[in-house]
Design a protein around this motif. Structure first.
Motif, PDB file in Angstrom:
ATOM      1  N   PHE A 156      21.203  73.384  -9.839  1.00  0.00           N
ATOM      2  CA  PHE A 156      21.538  72.189 -10.200  1.00  0.00           C
ATOM      3  C   PHE A 156      21.709  70.836  -9.297  1.00  0.00           C
ATOM      4  O   PHE A 156      21.980  69.650  -9.496  1.00  0.00           O
ATOM      5  N   LEU A 157      22.429  72.100  -7.938  1.00  0.00           N
ATOM      6  CA  LEU A 157      22.433  70.758  -6.681  1.00  0.00           C
ATOM      7  C   LEU A 157      21.048  70.593  -6.325  1.00  0.00           C
ATOM      8  O   LEU A 157      20.885  69.313  -5.697  1.00  0.00           O
ATOM      9  N   VAL A 158      19.695  71.077  -6.288  1.00  0.00           N
ATOM     10  CA  VAL A 158      18.478  70.882  -6.502  1.00  0.00           C
ATOM     11  C   VAL A 158      18.213  69.781  -6.651  1.00  0.00           C
ATOM     12  O   VAL A 158      17.405  68.841  -6.675  1.00  0.00           O
ATOM     13  N   LEU A 159      18.422  69.455  -8.572  1.00  0.00           N
ATOM     14  CA  LEU A 159      18.599  69.011  -9.516  1.00  0.00           C
ATOM     15  C   LEU A 159      19.078  67.152  -8.846  1.00  0.00           C
ATOM     16  O   LEU A 159      18.027  66.415  -8.416  1.00  0.00           O
ATOM     17  N   ARG A 160      19.938  67.009  -8.003  1.00  0.00           N
ATOM     18  CA  ARG A 160      21.156  65.674  -7.499  1.00  0.00           C
ATOM     19  C   ARG A 160      19.945  65.420  -7.095  1.00  0.00           C
ATOM     20  O   ARG A 160      20.082  64.342  -6.398  1.00  0.00           O
ATOM     21  N   ILE A 161      19.907  67.031  -5.602  1.00  0.00           N
ATOM     22  CA  ILE A 161      19.065  65.728  -4.967  1.00  0.00           C
ATOM     23  C   ILE A 161      17.903  65.942  -5.099  1.00  0.00           C
ATOM     24  O   ILE A 161      17.379  64.384  -4.009  1.00  0.00           O
ATOM     25  N   PHE A 162      17.197  66.116  -6.011  1.00  0.00           N
ATOM     26  CA  PHE A 162      15.627  64.855  -6.213  1.00  0.00           C
ATOM     27  C   PHE A 162      15.871  63.908  -7.391  1.00  0.00           C
ATOM     28  O   PHE A 162      15.769  62.664  -6.204  1.00  0.00           O
ATOM     29  N   ASP A 163      17.642  63.597  -7.521  1.00  0.00           N
ATOM     30  CA  ASP A 163      17.406  62.850  -7.525  1.00  0.00           C
ATOM     31  C   ASP A 163      18.136  61.320  -6.558  1.00  0.00           C
ATOM     32  O   ASP A 163      17.442  60.176  -6.633  1.00  0.00           O
TER      33      ASP A 163
ATOM     34  N   HIS B 248      16.613  61.295  -3.620  1.00  0.00           N
ATOM     35  CA  HIS B 248      15.618  61.049  -3.156  1.00  0.00           C
ATOM     36  C   HIS B 248      14.478  59.756  -4.285  1.00  0.00           C
ATOM     37  O   HIS B 248      14.183  58.558  -3.745  1.00  0.00           O
ATOM     38  N   LYS B 249      14.867  60.483  -5.502  1.00  0.00           N
ATOM     39  CA  LYS B 249      14.004  59.189  -6.769  1.00  0.00           C
ATOM     40  C   LYS B 249      14.734  58.148  -6.357  1.00  0.00           C
ATOM     41  O   LYS B 249      13.510  56.713  -6.788  1.00  0.00           O
TER      42      LYS B 249
ATOM     43  N   ASP C 276      19.663  52.914  -5.017  1.00  0.00           N
ATOM     44  CA  ASP C 276      20.573  53.451  -4.549  1.00  0.00           C
ATOM     45  C   ASP C 276      21.916  52.308  -3.389  1.00  0.00           C
ATOM     46  O   ASP C 276      22.310  51.968  -3.395  1.00  0.00           O
ATOM     47  N   CYS C 277      20.555  52.439  -2.328  1.00  0.00           N
ATOM     48  CA  CYS C 277      20.632  51.381  -1.235  1.00  0.00           C
ATOM     49  C   CYS C 277      20.643  50.303  -2.202  1.00  0.00           C
ATOM     50  O   CYS C 277      21.745  49.236  -1.103  1.00  0.00           O
ATOM     51  N   GLN C 278      20.475  49.227  -2.508  1.00  0.00           N
ATOM     52  CA  GLN C 278      20.261  48.164  -3.842  1.00  0.00           C
ATOM     53  C   GLN C 278      21.643  47.907  -4.183  1.00  0.00           C
ATOM     54  O   GLN C 278      22.820  46.961  -3.851  1.00  0.00           O
ATOM     55  N   ASN C 279      22.073  48.986  -5.044  1.00  0.00           N
ATOM     56  CA  ASN C 279      23.205  48.953  -5.852  1.00  0.00           C
ATOM     57  C   ASN C 279      25.136  49.509  -5.556  1.00  0.00           C
ATOM     58  O   ASN C 279      25.555  49.638  -5.493  1.00  0.00           O
TER      59      ASN C 279
ATOM     60  N   GLY D 205      10.516  64.744 -10.763  1.00  0.00           N
ATOM     61  CA  GLY D 205      11.189  64.470  -9.519  1.00  0.00           C
ATOM     62  C   GLY D 205       9.659  63.613  -9.320  1.00  0.00           C
ATOM     63  O   GLY D 205      10.173  61.940  -8.163  1.00  0.00           O
ATOM     64  N   LYS D 206       8.604  63.605 -10.037  1.00  0.00           N
ATOM     65  CA  LYS D 206       7.553  62.425  -9.572  1.00  0.00           C
ATOM     66  C   LYS D 206       7.888  61.679 -10.710  1.00  0.00           C
ATOM     67  O   LYS D 206       6.225  60.668 -10.996  1.00  0.00           O
TER      68      LYS D 206
END
Length: 316
Positions: free
Chosen positions: A67-74, A76-77, A82-85, A141-142
């Motif tokens: 689930f940590l990997v899932l969070r990391i994928f998100d 990146h995606k 997120d930089c904007q918001n 992720g894609k």
């Protein structure tokens, strides 16, 4: 520890821990642990094995790592959005980088593969189950190569991403008992994981009016605040019904205490969602998330307790 209290002069583990606390709190680990333990309990009961075993400590850690990997994928995606918001976040402020997270993900994936091979004694059922799940995760992720379409169809976005939950349960079951059989109780647990995940996903993206932004998609923008909350009510009902059905599969008689616990948390959930409909707000949305999470958590705990009470006392 807030972002304002950190700088690039702080040690990297300190900055990474700040990201963990912000984006993947350790408190969430309890839900991941109990999901694994529920899968393990159900498949071991079918084999008349000890319900809880020492290897489950490692099983819980490996589950958390996925689930940590899932969070990391998100991360990146969604990085640009997120930089904007959310420019104040640890990642967006540059205190850690996407490359740092890639290294963490690589370590977590190595742990999952290594443990699967250890459990199987080579390449076997656990590794195959992990590979199937990870392949779907990579497609997520894609954005299944149809990101624009999924962005415009948020419900299908959630369905496609929640399809990973049955695959996760299948992996966890094989991690606990390699070459396990896809029996009805395990199928019901896969269904429960999908419904529960879908329910929580809609809940957390049902916003109060003051939270809505043009740059952030939400189900309340699609269905309306009331309509979105009603959808969550339907999913909550399906989730508790699925939990009750599983109990009938795991015990020769339906324990009254189990039914009472499910009924209490179902009632609390419906009451909170009704209050949110009447007066939607940020605080109300946060309470929605909490009550749905607790209903999921308690439901899984009840299933484990039913298995233990219906079978031989577990040994460690």
């Amino acid at each position: 520890m807030t972002t304002a209290q950190l700088s690039l002069h702080d040690a990297w583990p300190r900055r990474f821990l700040a990201w963990i606390n912000q984006r993947f709190p350790f408190s969430h680990a309890l839900l991941f642990f109990i999901l694994y333990l529920t899968a393990a309990a159900i498949v071991r009961a079918s084999n008349n094995d000890s319900i809880l075993q020492w290897q489950d400590v490692m099983g819980c850690v490996v589950t958390w790592s996925f689930f940590l990997v899932l969070r990391i994928f998100d991360e990146h995606k969604d990085y640009e959005l997120d930089c904007q918001n959310h420019p104040q976040r640890v990642l967006q402020s540059g205190l850690i980088t996407l490359n740092h997270l890639k290294v963490v993900a690589a370590c977590a994936i190595s742990l999952q593969v290594g443990y699967a091979i250890y459990v199987d004694g080579g390449i076997g059922a656990t590794f195959v189950a992990w590979a199937m799940m990870f392949a779907w995760t990579c497609l997520m992720g894609k954005e299944f190569f149809i990101a624009d379409w999924l962005t415009r169809h948020l419900t299908w976005y959630a369905v496609s991403h929640m399809m990973v939950m049955p695959l996760i349960v299948w992996w966890l079951a094989n991690m606990a008992v390699p070459h396990t059989v896809l029996a009805l109780p395990l199928q019901a647990l896969m269904s429960l994981a999908f419904i529960s995940g879908f329910c929580f996903e809609i809940t957390r993206k049902t916003k109060g009016p003051e939270e809505e932004r043009d740059t952030i998609e939400s189900y309340s923008r699609i269905f309306g605040t009331r309509g979105s909350a009603v959808v969550v009510m339907g999913l909550l009902t399906a989730m508790v019904a699925n939990q009750a059905f599983l109990i009938t599969q795991l015990s020769s008689s339906f324990p009254l205490w189990a039914g009472a616990i499910l009924a209490i948390f179902y009632s609390l959930g419906m009451m909170q969602l009704s209050k949110f409909i009447q007066a939607p707000s940020i605080k109300g949305r946060e309470k929605n998330e909490a009550v749905i999470a607790f209903t999921m958590l308690v439901g899984y705990a009840v299933l484990i307790a039913v298995v233990i009470s219906s079978h031989s006392t577990p040994t460690l």
